[in-house]
Design a protein around this motif. Structure first.
Motif, PDB file in Angstrom:
ATOM      1  N   ALA A 167       0.841  -1.211   0.000  1.00 33.56           N
ATOM      2  CA  ALA A 167       0.000   0.000   0.000  1.00 33.56           C
ATOM      3  C   ALA A 167       0.867   1.247   0.000  1.00 33.56           C
ATOM      4  O   ALA A 167       0.611   2.200  -0.751  1.00 33.56           O
ATOM      5  N   GLU A 168       1.913   1.214   0.802  1.00 35.15           N
ATOM      6  CA  GLU A 168       2.786   2.388   0.873  1.00 35.15           C
ATOM      7  C   GLU A 168       3.453   2.646  -0.480  1.00 35.15           C
ATOM      8  O   GLU A 168       3.552   3.793  -0.934  1.00 35.15           O
ATOM      9  N   ALA A 169       3.908   1.569  -1.110  1.00 27.08           N
ATOM     10  CA  ALA A 169       4.571   1.722  -2.413  1.00 27.08           C
ATOM     11  C   ALA A 169       3.598   2.284  -3.445  1.00 27.08           C
ATOM     12  O   ALA A 169       3.941   3.187  -4.223  1.00 27.08           O
ATOM     13  N   PHE A 170       2.377   1.780  -3.433  1.00 24.81           N
ATOM     14  CA  PHE A 170       1.406   2.272  -4.418  1.00 24.81           C
ATOM     15  C   PHE A 170       1.014   3.727  -4.126  1.00 24.81           C
ATOM     16  O   PHE A 170       0.779   4.515  -5.034  1.00 24.81           O
ATOM     17  N   GLU A 171       0.947   4.049  -2.830  1.00 28.35           N
ATOM     18  CA  GLU A 171       0.647   5.451  -2.490  1.00 28.35           C
ATOM     19  C   GLU A 171       1.742   6.369  -3.032  1.00 28.35           C
ATOM     20  O   GLU A 171       1.469   7.447  -3.551  1.00 28.35           O
ATOM     21  N   GLN A 172       2.991   5.905  -2.919  1.00 27.12           N
ATOM     22  CA  GLN A 172       4.098   6.712  -3.454  1.00 27.12           C
ATOM     23  C   GLN A 172       4.014   6.803  -4.975  1.00 27.12           C
ATOM     24  O   GLN A 172       4.287   7.850  -5.558  1.00 27.12           O
ATOM     25  N   ALA A 173       3.638   5.698  -5.601  1.00 30.08           N
ATOM     26  CA  ALA A 173       3.498   5.711  -7.065  1.00 30.08           C
ATOM     27  C   ALA A 173       2.425   6.725  -7.471  1.00 30.08           C
ATOM     28  O   ALA A 173       2.556   7.415  -8.483  1.00 30.08           O
ATOM     29  N   LEU A 174       1.388   6.832  -6.634  1.00 22.25           N
ATOM     30  CA  LEU A 174       0.316   7.789  -6.950  1.00 22.25           C
ATOM     31  C   LEU A 174       0.782   9.227  -6.784  1.00 22.25           C
ATOM     32  O   LEU A 174       0.283  10.133  -7.440  1.00 22.25           O
ATOM     33  N   ARG A 175       1.741   9.436  -5.881  1.00 23.46           N
ATOM     34  CA  ARG A 175       2.285  10.794  -5.748  1.00 23.46           C
ATOM     35  C   ARG A 175       2.930  11.219  -7.068  1.00 23.46           C
ATOM     36  O   ARG A 175       2.864  12.378  -7.460  1.00 23.46           O
ATOM     37  N   ALA A 176       3.579  10.262  -7.716  1.00 25.39           N
ATOM     38  CA  ALA A 176       4.220  10.586  -8.987  1.00 25.39           C
ATOM     39  C   ALA A 176       3.181  10.751 -10.091  1.00 25.39           C
ATOM     40  O   ALA A 176       3.319  11.585 -10.970  1.00 25.39           O
ATOM     41  N   LYS A 177       2.117   9.922 -10.050  1.00 22.81           N
ATOM     42  CA  LYS A 177       1.065  10.059 -11.055  1.00 22.81           C
ATOM     43  C   LYS A 177      -0.284   9.730 -10.405  1.00 22.81           C
ATOM     44  O   LYS A 177      -0.708   8.568 -10.370  1.00 22.81           O
ATOM     45  N   PRO A 178      -0.976  10.766  -9.907  1.00 20.93           N
ATOM     46  CA  PRO A 178      -2.212  10.512  -9.150  1.00 20.93           C
ATOM     47  C   PRO A 178      -3.335   9.909  -9.973  1.00 20.93           C
ATOM     48  O   PRO A 178      -4.283   9.377  -9.419  1.00 20.93           O
ATOM     49  N   SER A 179      -3.256   9.975 -11.295  1.00 21.80           N
ATOM     50  CA  SER A 179      -4.380   9.493 -12.107  1.00 21.80           C
ATOM     51  C   SER A 179      -4.168   8.078 -12.627  1.00 21.80           C
ATOM     52  O   SER A 179      -4.852   7.647 -13.537  1.00 21.80           O
ATOM     53  N   ASP A 180      -3.212   7.363 -12.062  1.00 21.54           N
ATOM     54  CA  ASP A 180      -2.914   6.024 -12.571  1.00 21.54           C
ATOM     55  C   ASP A 180      -3.984   5.033 -12.101  1.00 21.54           C
ATOM     56  O   ASP A 180      -4.044   4.647 -10.927  1.00 21.54           O
ATOM     57  N   VAL A 181      -4.817   4.628 -13.031  1.00 21.62           N
ATOM     58  CA  VAL A 181      -5.963   3.771 -12.706  1.00 21.62           C
ATOM     59  C   VAL A 181      -5.498   2.441 -12.110  1.00 21.62           C
ATOM     60  O   VAL A 181      -6.023   1.970 -11.091  1.00 21.62           O
ATOM     61  N   ALA A 182      -4.480   1.835 -12.751  1.00 24.12           N
ATOM     62  CA  ALA A 182      -4.021   0.515 -12.310  1.00 24.12           C
ATOM     63  C   ALA A 182      -3.542   0.590 -10.855  1.00 24.12           C
ATOM     64  O   ALA A 182      -3.832  -0.313 -10.056  1.00 24.12           O
ATOM     65  N   VAL A 183      -2.860   1.653 -10.531  1.00 20.34           N
ATOM     66  CA  VAL A 183      -2.331   1.772  -9.164  1.00 20.34           C
ATOM     67  C   VAL A 183      -3.470   1.947  -8.169  1.00 20.34           C
ATOM     68  O   VAL A 183      -3.453   1.366  -7.072  1.00 20.34           O
ATOM     69  N   HIS A 184      -4.477   2.723  -8.534  1.00 18.77           N
ATOM     70  CA  HIS A 184      -5.633   2.873  -7.638  1.00 18.77           C
ATOM     71  C   HIS A 184      -6.270   1.518  -7.365  1.00 18.77           C
ATOM     72  O   HIS A 184      -6.653   1.201  -6.240  1.00 18.77           O
ATOM     73  N   LYS A 185      -6.373   0.697  -8.409  1.00 22.95           N
ATOM     74  CA  LYS A 185      -7.005  -0.615  -8.236  1.00 22.95           C
ATOM     75  C   LYS A 185      -6.144  -1.513  -7.337  1.00 22.95           C
ATOM     76  O   LYS A 185      -6.652  -2.221  -6.461  1.00 22.95           O
ATOM     77  N   LEU A 186      -4.829  -1.463  -7.589  1.00 21.70           N
ATOM     78  CA  LEU A 186      -3.933  -2.281  -6.759  1.00 21.70           C
ATOM     79  C   LEU A 186      -3.982  -1.817  -5.300  1.00 21.70           C
ATOM     80  O   LEU A 186      -3.957  -2.634  -4.377  1.00 21.70           O
ATOM     81  N   LEU A 187      -4.079  -0.510  -5.134  1.00 19.33           N
ATOM     82  CA  LEU A 187      -4.150   0.036  -3.775  1.00 19.33           C
ATOM     83  C   LEU A 187      -5.449  -0.419  -3.101  1.00 19.33           C
ATOM     84  O   LEU A 187      -5.469  -0.720  -1.906  1.00 19.33           O
ATOM     85  N   ALA A 188      -6.499  -0.499  -3.893  1.00 22.38           N
ATOM     86  CA  ALA A 188      -7.778  -0.979  -3.357  1.00 22.38           C
ATOM     87  C   ALA A 188      -7.620  -2.406  -2.825  1.00 22.38           C
ATOM     88  O   ALA A 188      -8.132  -2.756  -1.755  1.00 22.38           O
ATOM     89  N   ILE A 189      -6.866  -3.206  -3.578  1.00 20.12           N
ATOM     90  CA  ILE A 189      -6.639  -4.597  -3.130  1.00 20.12           C
ATOM     91  C   ILE A 189      -5.874  -4.603  -1.803  1.00 20.12           C
ATOM     92  O   ILE A 189      -6.208  -5.334  -0.871  1.00 20.12           O
TER      93      ILE A 189
END
Lengths: 705, 156
Positions: free
Chosen positions: A657-679
């Motif tokens: 979750a932390e890694a995906f949150e950081q990935a979202l900081r770089a690109k907040p609109s990344d759909v795949a990352v939002h879904k992975l974060l949901a998991i």
């Protein structure tokens, strides 16, 4: 009260005045809310009955029930929750507190998660803390201060222990107050010396003011001026017209500068100990470091010595004048010493050629490597005194000292043209073309090199330059044609050429030829790091691990400071299945620098992940995430994705979750990352957060959750 | 005419170039005219030029602290000159200065001389050197004749 509109305006004004000095300022925001006792049935802790500040604002009332935890707020639970959130940010991420406040005030009704993600604050961590006993304690402590002072109204301003009768109505009124209280630095320019109303000398608020707006003045303002003498020799034009002194008057208003002649007894007395050899000299007769802008003044004056600009952001329009002077320190005095080169430039500009020539020559006696002085003196002799040979030799000297110095090259071209020396004209044009390439002025470079490409002596270099331009303009086929012609001229070119040709083949998709030419580039007598790095990159992408290992090992031993080469070697070892050796290499790299540690921790995590060694993989994932947390903004979109996937695969949903949150900081609109974060959130039992991520994924264009 | 030097002043200089051109032409004419004149103002007070007596010249050049320039023709220089002097005939000044470019980056006094008291070439060269930025220029008025007559060191 984050949702009080008056409080919001006040906070906006204060933050605007703080500018970037938020963290270092003495301004602190406090919160107003009711704190209830442990039992909901008991009355809340009542605020002491005092007269609260006047003016427009939100007055805290006394609700019977807590609305969030054991707290309640005037604007309901969302306000209490937001207050606690801000206090959590203040305590857990203090450096992001002011940015968070700014983000909140931009859109108070916006989504706090988006705000947090944007600022690199872990949503999961923030959410966890808001519901923790820790945040209760932090918030309660914060409220105590308002409670003790009896503050019930938002906004209220307390300055140095004094509660002001009412909050200033505008930013213009607020600014002098904060300046005079000493809590602002950056926004006080002009205020310090401009406020001259008598009431400024009375401590407290509410004084009658004869004129001006200083009813909130808290401390005496007017301090004695510090006298400074600008000592100038009678015959020195530059010293007499010294513009820095005028600039200082407008900026460091406490300095009272007077010019005095070097020949006066007073000047001689003042300079007895320092004995400067250049003028003008600025002697400051007092301590200025404790004055408003005093330290900055000293710092800026020193900047001039370092060739920096002076007063760029203040009252000084023509910053280039700064180069007229530099400062030396001598016995606590600031000595402004003239710079002979810029003095020469000044004199040259006003047509005093003889004096300009002398100044340039002084510059050369001080620094014989000053190519600008050589060039300008050459231009003077060439044009004004018709000393063509001497001027030409000076252009040549300037060029040799700095082969990329375009004025010298242009003068050399003029010199060659005047002599009708066609060979020299071509040589200079060729060089000018290459300077243009260095400056990325492709069209100019193309024109110049095109003119000399048919000169047999220069054809090789010119065509090579044209090939570089063609590569930059995305025309690799044209580049190849030029380079093939070069090979007809010289079939055994140098490493630089081989590297260029290999790059062209690579761009054309011909990896075999590319590899061959990179091989040539690294086998010359003095191969470049770039050629090695390129060959390593190609070999890695081709999966030629054995070869890569040999090349990278050789390259890294030649350039151990280039950690990229070390990573290629580690990659080759891992590619060959030599995990232990790869691990050893990466461990070494991990200790070299933060940048290398960032990459090494990533590679180690992936390395152990591939071997299904869970504990070390998670350990290095954590190391990686710790480094990322210190980056602002993070530079890890792909790496964070990979680490997140790895952690998820290994069952470490928290790290994932932390890694995906950081990935979202770089690109907040990344759909795949939002879904992975949901998991991840789902795995962590945070179904609410999980659902929100799916909604966000949908909002950013993902398929329906 | 266009001058190419640092960009900071380039634009300004372009604007002034027409004025400079006028000044340049006038200065050029004056220079040629003066070169043909049999005598020029050789007073010791001429701006920037200081005249040395024999004793002062000897002191100045002792120990190699000053650079000595012989303005006479190459053939005269070849027949004999002050020890350590370099040859810089007026007509070859430009070429010789280009050869001795390091003069411009040295803070060294320069002593200029020619044939003797009646010779003005040294003063003329001195003025050109001052124009070129040199500021420690001394004219040794007694020149080659005075030096040789005093039995001071000479070459060859």
């Amino acid at each position: 009260m984050p949702f009080c509109p008056y409080g919001q305006n006040a906070a906006k004004d204060i933050l605007a005045l703080l500018g970037n000095e938020g963290d270092s300022s003495r301004v602190k925001f406090r919160y107003i809310a009711n704190e209830h006792s442990a039992s909901d049935n008991q009355a809340p802790r009542r605020l002491p009955l005092v007269t609260s500040a006047g003016g427009e604002g939100c007055e805290q009332t006394m609700p019977d029930q807590p609305d969030f935890g054991r707290f309640s707020s005037l604007h309901g639970s969302r306000e209490t929750e937001e207050s606690i959130r801000q206090v959590v940010v203040l305590n857990r991420w203090p450096e992001r507190y002011f940015p968070y406040l700014r983000a909140f005030l931009e859109n108070p009704s916006g989504d706090w998660k988006a705000r947090a993600v944007r600022l690199g604050i872990s949503i999961s961590e923030l959410d966890r803390l808001i519901h923790s006993s820790e945040s209760e304690r932090w918030f309660s402590e914060n409220l105590q201060i308002s409670r003790v002072r009896g503050i019930t109204r938002s906004p209220t301003l307390v300055l140095n222990g004094t509660t002001l009768a009412k909050f200033p109505a505008s930013s213009e009124e607020l600014r002098p107050i904060l300046c005079e209280a000493g809590v602002l630095k950056g926004a006080c320019q002009g205020i310090f010396c401009d406020t001259r109303s008598p009431c400024a000398e009375k401590i407290g608020y509410g004084s009658k003011c004869e004129r001006g707006i200083c009813i909130y003045a808290l401390a005496p303002l007017r301090l004695d001026a510090v006298s400074a003498k600008l000592i100038v020799p009678e015959n020195c034009i530059l010293a007499r017209e010294f513009p820095v002194a005028d600039a200082l008057k407008g900026w460091a208003a406490f300095l009272k500068i007077t010019r005095i002649d070097l020949n006066t007894v007073q000047a001689q007395e003042m300079l007895r100990n320092s004995r400067p050899s250049s003028f003008p000299v600025l002697v400051v007769d007092g301590v200025i470091s404790d004055r408003l802008w005093g330290r900055q003044c000293i710092k800026e004056l020193n900047l001039i010595r370092d060739g920096g600009h002076f007063l760029v952001s203040f009252n000084y329009a023509e910053t280039s004048f700064a180069s007229y002077a530099h400062i030396v320190r001598d016995g606590g005095q600031l000595l402004v010493k003239s710079n002979p080169y810029t003095e020469g430039l000044f004199l040259h500009k006003i047509g005093k050629f003889e004096a300009a020539a002398q100044s340039y020559r002084h510059a050369l006696t001080e620094n014989p490597l000053d190519y600008r002085a050589w060039n300008n003196l050459g231009a003077l002799l060439y044009d004004e005194w018709s000393l063509k040979q001497t001027g030409g030799a000076m252009f040549e000297r300037a060029f040799r000292l700095n082969p990329s110095y375009e004025p010298a090259l242009s003068n050399l071209l003029r010199f060659a043209t005047d002599r009708r020396d066609n060979d020299q004209i071509s040589i200079v044009k060729n060089r000018l073309g290459w300077v243009a390439i260095e400056d990325k002025r492709w069209k100019v470079a193309k024109d110049l090199l095109g003119e000399v490409a048919n000169d047999k002596k220069l054809e090789f270099g010119a065509r090579k330059g044209l090939a570089v331009i063609a590569v930059q303009e995305g025309r690799p086929r044209d580049a190849l044609k030029q380079l093939e012609r070069c090979l007809e001229i010289n079939s055994q070119p140098d490493g630089d050429f081989a590297n260029l040709l290999a790059g062209v083949y690579y761009r054309l998709g011909d990896v075999v030829n590319a590899a061959d030419w990179y091989e040539t580039a690294v086998n010359v007598r003095e191969p470049s790091e770039l050629a090695f790095a390129n060959l390593c990159y190609l070999l890695q992408s081709l999966g030629r691990w054995e070869k890569l290992r040999t090349v990278a090992e050789k390259a890294f031993s030649r350039s151990p400071q280039n950690t990229d080469l070390g990573f290629y070697e580690a990659g080759a070892l891992a590619g060959l299945g030599l995990y232990k050796e790869a691990d050893e290499r990466l461990q070494l790299l991990y200790r070299t620098s933060e940048k290398a540690a960032f990459r090494a921790s990533f590679e180690l995590a992936i390395l152990y992940g591939h071997q299904a060694k869970v504990a070390p993989a998670i350990h290095y994932s954590r190391q990686f995430l710790d480094i990322i947390a210190r980056q602002n903004p993070p530079r890890c979109r792909n790496e964070c994705m990979e680490i997140g996937n790895l952690a998820l695969r290994l069952g470490d949903s928290r790290s994932a979750a932390e890694a995906f949150e950081q990935a979202l900081r770089a690109k907040p609109s990344d759909v795949a990352v939002h879904k992975l974060l949901a998991i991840c959130y789902k795995n962590l039992g945070r179904s609410e957060l999980s659902r929100e991520q799916l909604i966000l994924a949908g909002q950013f264009g993902g398929s329906a959750p | 005419m266009s001058v190419t030097f640092d960009r900071k002043i380039f634009r300004r200089v372009i604007g002034q170039s027409a004025v400079f051109m006028g000044i340049g032409i006038v200065a050029g004419i004056l220079t040629l005219d003066r070169a043909r004149l049999p005598s020029i103002d050789a007073s010791a007070s001429e701006k920037g030029i200081r005249t040395l007596s024999l004793e002062q010249a000897r002191e100045k050049m002792a120990g190699g602290n000053a650079l000595c320039i012989d303005v006479r023709s190459v053939s005269e220089f070849g027949r004999g000159h002050i020890r350590g002097a370099i040859s810089m005939p007026l007509e070859d000044m430009d070429r010789e200065l280009a050869r001795h470019l390091d003069l411009f980056s040295q803070d060294k006094p320069i002593v200029v001389y020619c044939g003797g008291e009646g010779c003005d070439l040294s003063r003329f060269l001195a003025r050109k050197l001052i124009g070129a930025g040199m500021d420690q220029i001394f004219v040794f008025g007694a020149g080659w004749e005075g030096w040789r007559a005093a039995g001071l060191p000479i070459d060859p």
